[in-house]
Design an enzyme around this catalytic site. Structure first.
Site, PDB file in Angstrom:
ATOM      1  N   ARG A  21       0.839  -1.202   0.000  1.00 13.99           N
ATOM      2  CA  ARG A  21       0.000   0.000   0.000  1.00 13.99           C
ATOM      3  C   ARG A  21       0.874   1.253   0.000  1.00 13.99           C
ATOM      4  NH1 ARG A  21      -2.274  -0.012   6.268  1.00 13.99           N
ATOM      5  NH2 ARG A  21      -0.232   0.179   7.270  1.00 13.99           N
ATOM      6  N   ILE A  23       3.162   4.400  -0.583  1.00 13.95           N
ATOM      7  CA  ILE A  23       4.347   4.623  -1.397  1.00 13.95           C
ATOM      8  C   ILE A  23       4.932   3.309  -1.883  1.00 13.95           C
ATOM      9  CG2 ILE A  23       6.726   5.476  -1.338  1.00 13.95           C
ATOM     10  CD1 ILE A  23       5.781   7.674   0.570  1.00 13.95           C
ATOM     11  N   ASP A  69       8.094  -9.391   8.753  1.00 16.31           N
ATOM     12  CA  ASP A  69       8.244  -8.372   9.785  1.00 16.31           C
ATOM     13  C   ASP A  69       9.682  -7.894   9.681  1.00 16.31           C
ATOM     14  OD1 ASP A  69       8.633  -6.827  12.020  1.00 16.31           O
ATOM     15  OD2 ASP A  69       7.913  -8.306  13.461  1.00 16.31           O
ATOM     16  N   VAL A  70       9.903  -6.683   9.179  1.00 16.39           N
ATOM     17  CA  VAL A  70      11.264  -6.246   8.878  1.00 16.39           C
ATOM     18  C   VAL A  70      12.109  -6.072  10.133  1.00 16.39           C
ATOM     19  CG1 VAL A  70      10.604  -5.142   6.711  1.00 16.39           C
ATOM     20  CG2 VAL A  70      10.627  -3.787   8.839  1.00 16.39           C
ATOM     21  N   ASN A  96      11.188   0.218   2.186  1.00 20.73           N
ATOM     22  CA  ASN A  96      10.105   1.183   2.275  1.00 20.73           C
ATOM     23  C   ASN A  96       9.294   1.073   3.556  1.00 20.73           C
ATOM     24  OD1 ASN A  96       7.830   3.011   1.166  1.00 20.73           O
ATOM     25  ND2 ASN A  96       6.808   1.053   1.557  1.00 20.73           N
ATOM     26  N   TYR A 163      10.298   9.170  14.822  1.00 21.34           N
ATOM     27  CA  TYR A 163      10.306   9.051  13.363  1.00 21.34           C
ATOM     28  C   TYR A 163      11.487   9.812  12.771  1.00 21.34           C
ATOM     29  CZ  TYR A 163       8.624   9.296   8.529  1.00 21.34           C
ATOM     30  OH  TYR A 163       8.508   9.199   7.162  1.00 21.34           O
ATOM     31  N   LYS A 167      14.725   8.259  10.696  1.00 24.43           N
ATOM     32  CA  LYS A 167      15.018   8.608   9.308  1.00 24.43           C
ATOM     33  C   LYS A 167      16.393   9.263   9.173  1.00 24.43           C
ATOM     34  CE  LYS A 167      11.258   6.971   7.506  1.00 24.43           C
ATOM     35  NZ  LYS A 167      11.297   5.777   6.608  1.00 24.43           N
TER      36      LYS A 167
END
Length: 259
Positions: A21, A23, A69-70, A96, A163, A167
């Site tokens: 879903r 991006i 599950d990354v 992603n 977040y 990043k």
């Protein structure tokens, strides 16, 4: 070779985490349209299967849905093994998968912090480690991580320290890994989107219905873009068109960071 041919990914296999879903879905579609076979890897097995089938039906690509599950090492290792079993190699990895928690640090729990960092940063480490291994052992490849303009700016008015920290870590990780793996012909880059219409922006909208107007007041382009506006940059970074690009970050933010 004609210039547009350098963007083609025919005969290559690409893994897209969070590819069901937003991006990730747009990226998976774009890579398939560029000729790659695509592995849609995400937590939800059913939504991944649906996305993979839709991509296969609309392109000539072969697709595979793999639950992952990354943040779990064994899960990531199994994802790569499934890809190798199906396609025989990995040429492109798109990191992603990501989450955000809109919470001030004074109220944020350690569990919330860990959840964001483990998904957004540890997930990039694990997926790059395991999906990058066949690239290093073979003929090289391309890793593209979806970072964020939030790695470079403080967001307003939402609160999201976990977040932004995660990043920022992705950006630093990318530059270092690009340096270490250049000798193996593995290029490592990021695309850093701004405000894109996804579930994450919808979360912020739910907290503050006027937040779109605040964001757009800081942008050069008066628009919250769809995920499809990010995907072509990923195709570029994954392809031979970017063969001389590594350790770089391409910001796709409507001009937000200019101001």
């Amino acid at each position: 070779m004609a210039v547009l041919d350098r963007f083609r990914l025919d005969g290559q296999t690409a893994i897209v985490t969070g590819g069901n879903r937003g991006i990730g879905r747009a990226i998976a579609q774009a890579l398939a349209e560029a000729g790659a076979d695509v592995v849609v890897a995400n937590r939800s097995e059913e939504s991944g299967r649906v996305a993979a089938e839709e991509i296969a039906d609309s392109t000539d690509a072969e697709t595979l849905a793999v639950p992952v599950d990354v943040a779990d090492e064994s899960s990531v290792e199994a994802m790569v093994e499934a890809t190798l079993d199906e396609f025989g190699g990995v040429d492109v990895l798109v990191n992603n998968a990501g989450i955000v928690v809109h919470e001030g640090i004074e109220d944020m729990t350690l569990a919330e912090w860990n959840s964001v960092v483990q998904t957004n940063l540890t997930g990039v480490f694990l997926c790059s480690k395991y999906a990058g291994a066949p690239m290093v052992a073979g003929d090289g490849g391309a890793i593209v991580s979806v970072s964020s303009m939030s790695a470079f700016v403080a967001n307003y008015p939402q609160r999201q320290v976990a977040y932004n920290a995660s990043k920022g870590g992705v950006e630093s990780f990318t530059r270092q890994l690009a340096s270490e793996w250049a000798e193996h012909d593995v290029r490592v880059n990021t695309v850093a989107p701004g405000y894109i219409r996804t579930d994450n922006t919808d979360q912020a909208d739910a907290i503050d219905p006027d937040i779109d107007e605040v964001w757009k007041s800081e942008m050069l382009m008066d628009d919250i873009a769809p995920p499809e506006d990010v995907a072509p940059t990923v195709v570029y970074l994954a392809s031979d068109a970017a063969r001389y690009v590594t350790g770089a970050s391409v910001v796709v933010d409507g001009g937000y960071t200019v101001r």
